[in-house]
Structures are given as structure tokens and as C-alpha cells.
Scaffold this motif. Structure first.
Motif, mmCIF file in Angstrom:
data_model
loop_
_atom_site.group_PDB
_atom_site.id
_atom_site.type_symbol
_atom_site.label_atom_id
_atom_site.label_comp_id
_atom_site.label_asym_id
_atom_site.label_seq_id
_atom_site.Cartn_x
_atom_site.Cartn_y
_atom_site.Cartn_z
ATOM 1 N N THR A 3 0.832 -1.196 0.000
ATOM 2 C CA THR A 3 0.000 0.000 0.000
ATOM 3 C C THR A 3 0.867 1.246 0.000
ATOM 4 O OG1 THR A 3 -1.743 -1.176 1.159
ATOM 5 C CG2 THR A 3 -1.810 1.225 1.250
ATOM 6 N N ASN A 4 1.972 1.205 0.769
ATOM 7 C CA ASN A 4 2.875 2.360 0.796
ATOM 8 C C ASN A 4 3.479 2.624 -0.572
ATOM 9 O OD1 ASN A 4 2.387 2.879 3.464
ATOM 10 N ND2 ASN A 4 4.222 1.844 4.212
ATOM 11 N N ASP A 5 3.857 1.567 -1.311
ATOM 12 C CA ASP A 5 4.400 1.732 -2.656
ATOM 13 C C ASP A 5 3.350 2.312 -3.594
ATOM 14 O OD1 ASP A 5 6.874 0.735 -1.901
ATOM 15 O OD2 ASP A 5 6.461 -1.297 -2.634
ATOM 16 N N THR A 6 2.110 1.835 -3.481
ATOM 17 C CA THR A 6 1.022 2.331 -4.324
ATOM 18 C C THR A 6 0.779 3.804 -4.047
ATOM 19 O OG1 THR A 6 0.015 0.150 -4.400
ATOM 20 C CG2 THR A 6 -1.398 2.023 -4.954
ATOM 21 N N THR A 7 0.710 4.174 -2.771
ATOM 22 C CA THR A 7 0.508 5.576 -2.402
ATOM 23 C C THR A 7 1.652 6.430 -2.919
ATOM 24 O OG1 THR A 7 -0.724 4.929 -0.432
ATOM 25 C CG2 THR A 7 0.195 7.153 -0.460
ATOM 26 N N ARG A 8 2.876 5.967 -2.766
ATOM 27 C CA ARG A 8 4.046 6.709 -3.242
ATOM 28 C C ARG A 8 3.974 6.904 -4.750
ATOM 29 N NH1 ARG A 8 9.378 7.935 -2.126
ATOM 30 N NH2 ARG A 8 10.820 7.610 -3.853
ATOM 31 N N ASP A 76 11.523 14.130 -4.230
ATOM 32 C CA ASP A 76 11.859 13.471 -2.972
ATOM 33 C C ASP A 76 10.640 13.477 -2.061
ATOM 34 O OD1 ASP A 76 12.936 12.467 -0.640
ATOM 35 O OD2 ASP A 76 14.344 14.113 -0.344
ATOM 36 N N LEU A 77 10.062 12.305 -1.878
ATOM 37 C CA LEU A 77 8.914 12.123 -0.978
ATOM 38 C C LEU A 77 9.334 11.495 0.344
ATOM 39 C CD1 LEU A 77 6.341 10.603 -3.502
ATOM 40 C CD2 LEU A 77 6.174 12.840 -2.429
ATOM 41 N N ASP A 78 10.619 11.404 0.590
ATOM 42 C CA ASP A 78 11.114 10.609 1.703
ATOM 43 C C ASP A 78 11.264 11.350 3.018
ATOM 44 O OD1 ASP A 78 11.211 8.347 0.115
ATOM 45 O OD2 ASP A 78 13.211 8.847 -0.617
ATOM 46 N N GLY A 79 10.778 12.577 3.103
ATOM 47 C CA GLY A 79 10.865 13.305 4.355
ATOM 48 C C GLY A 79 9.896 12.770 5.392
ATOM 49 N N ASP A 80 9.963 13.318 6.595
ATOM 50 C CA ASP A 80 9.087 12.891 7.685
ATOM 51 C C ASP A 80 7.635 13.304 7.455
ATOM 52 O OD1 ASP A 80 11.211 11.748 9.026
ATOM 53 O OD2 ASP A 80 11.639 13.570 10.175
ATOM 54 N N ASP A 81 7.441 14.419 6.739
ATOM 55 C CA ASP A 81 6.102 14.935 6.505
ATOM 56 C C ASP A 81 5.546 14.315 5.219
ATOM 57 O OD1 ASP A 81 3.790 16.347 6.074
ATOM 58 O OD2 ASP A 81 4.703 18.329 6.319
ATOM 59 N N ARG A 82 4.544 13.462 5.345
ATOM 60 C CA ARG A 82 3.974 12.763 4.176
ATOM 61 C C ARG A 82 3.118 13.691 3.310
ATOM 62 N NH1 ARG A 82 7.398 9.605 3.240
ATOM 63 N NH2 ARG A 82 6.092 8.495 1.796
ATOM 64 N N ALA A 84 4.317 16.762 2.354
ATOM 65 C CA ALA A 84 5.235 17.715 1.734
ATOM 66 C C ALA A 84 6.320 16.946 0.988
ATOM 67 C CB ALA A 84 5.860 18.620 2.797
ATOM 68 N N ALA A 85 6.864 17.581 -0.029
ATOM 69 C CA ALA A 85 7.925 16.965 -0.816
ATOM 70 C C ALA A 85 8.755 18.070 -1.444
ATOM 71 C CB ALA A 85 7.334 16.056 -1.894
ATOM 72 N N THR A 86 9.901 17.691 -1.990
ATOM 73 C CA THR A 86 10.766 18.622 -2.703
ATOM 74 C C THR A 86 11.127 18.003 -4.047
ATOM 75 O OG1 THR A 86 12.757 17.700 -1.705
ATOM 76 C CG2 THR A 86 11.761 19.598 -0.588
ATOM 77 N N GLY A 87 11.606 18.851 -4.943
ATOM 78 C CA GLY A 87 12.005 18.323 -6.236
ATOM 79 C C GLY A 87 12.791 19.325 -7.055
ATOM 80 N N THR A 88 13.409 18.795 -8.112
ATOM 81 C CA THR A 88 14.144 19.614 -9.071
ATOM 82 C C THR A 88 13.726 19.162 -10.464
ATOM 83 O OG1 THR A 88 16.002 19.832 -7.549
ATOM 84 C CG2 THR A 88 16.428 20.317 -9.871
#
Length: 146
Positions: A3-8, A76-82, A84-88
Motif C-alpha cells: 500500500t505504501n508503494d502504491t501511495t508513493r 523526494d517524498l522521503d521526508g518525515d512529513d507525508r 510535503a515533498a521537494t524536487g528539481t
């Protein structure tokens, strides 16, 4: 697939589509479409300035017209806050009049909202002919009447 992979994967796809909407609406000069990909407090940074959504109609009108060709963003979705994310995301803009190009990349922050993922901040970095990476000349865009 868990489920985590699907959500990601769903999150990545949604952000990629959001970024595609930005590029397409910028190419078409669709200010409302550009604004719609940002959070209500979203900002765009370039030319030594930070612009709020209120500035977008003038920014889009002042921007050269042409093709906003963007590459796949590294997100990058790997932060503690699900939520929020960052990217380039790489960018090649081609002016329609002379076919002149500007190249560079956006550094972004994304926020999950009730309406889905949105850009919270987008900061432009230009890659210059001399190899320098910078945000541009301060006040490179002037608004008439200022």
C-alpha cells in the motif's frame, strides 16, 4: 506492491501531472492554469525577487512567449512529513520569435492540499553560457507603471 508503494507511486504521478500542467499552461499563456498549480500562498522566485500569486498575471504577460519544455522532475517524498515533498525539474525554454533558448532548472517544494498536490515554491536557476548557475539579474522583469 505494498500500500505504501502504491501511495508513493500515486503521489509521484500526481506531482508529475501537476508539473506537466505548469509547462503546458505556461506555453499556452494560460495564467489561470499556471496559478491553479500553486498553493494559495505559493511563490515563484527568479531575477533576485520572490513573486506571490498576485504577481502572476503580470509575470506571465511579461514573460517571453514560446515552448516551456520540461524534463522529468527528481522528486523526494522521503521526508518525515507525508504531505510535503521537494524536487528539481530541468527546463529548456525556446522563444518563439528567434528560437533562442534559456536553460536551467526549477527547485520546488510541494504540498498536499485538500485539492491534491500543489507547488508551494518554485525557484528558477538559469544555466549560463559560461557554465554559471544563478537566479538571474535582479529586476530583470519590470512592470509598467512601477
Amino acid at each position: 506492491m505494498s500500500t505504501n508503494d502504491t501511495t508513493r507511486n500515486d503521489d509521484l504521478l500526481e506531482i508529475e501531472q501537476l508539473l506537466a500542467k505548469y509547462a503546458v499552461t505556461m506555453t499556452k499563456g494560460d495564467t489561470d492554469g499556471v496559478v491553479s498549480v500553486f498553493t494559495a500562498d505559493g511563490t515563484y522566485s527568479a531575477f533576485g525577487e520572490v513573486y506571490s500569486l498576485d504577481d502572476f498575471p503580470r509575470l506571465v504577460a511579461a514573460a517571453p512567449k514560446g515552448l516551456f519544455l520540461t524534463g522529468t522532475a527528481l522528486i523526494d517524498l522521503d521526508g518525515d512529513d507525508r504531505n510535503a515533498a521537494t524536487g528539481t525539474q530541468p527546463l529548456c525554454f525556446i522563444d518563439h520569435t528567434q528560437q533562442d533558448m534559456r536553460i536551467g532548472y526549477y527547485n520546488d517544494t510541494y504540498l498536499r492540499t485538500e485539492a491534491g498536490w500543489r507547488l508551494r515554491t518554485r525557484a528558477m536557476t538559469f544555466i549560463r553560457r559560461n557554465g554559471e548557475h544563478n537566479s538571474g539579474r535582479p529586476h530583470a522583469i519590470s512592470f509598467s507603471g512601477e
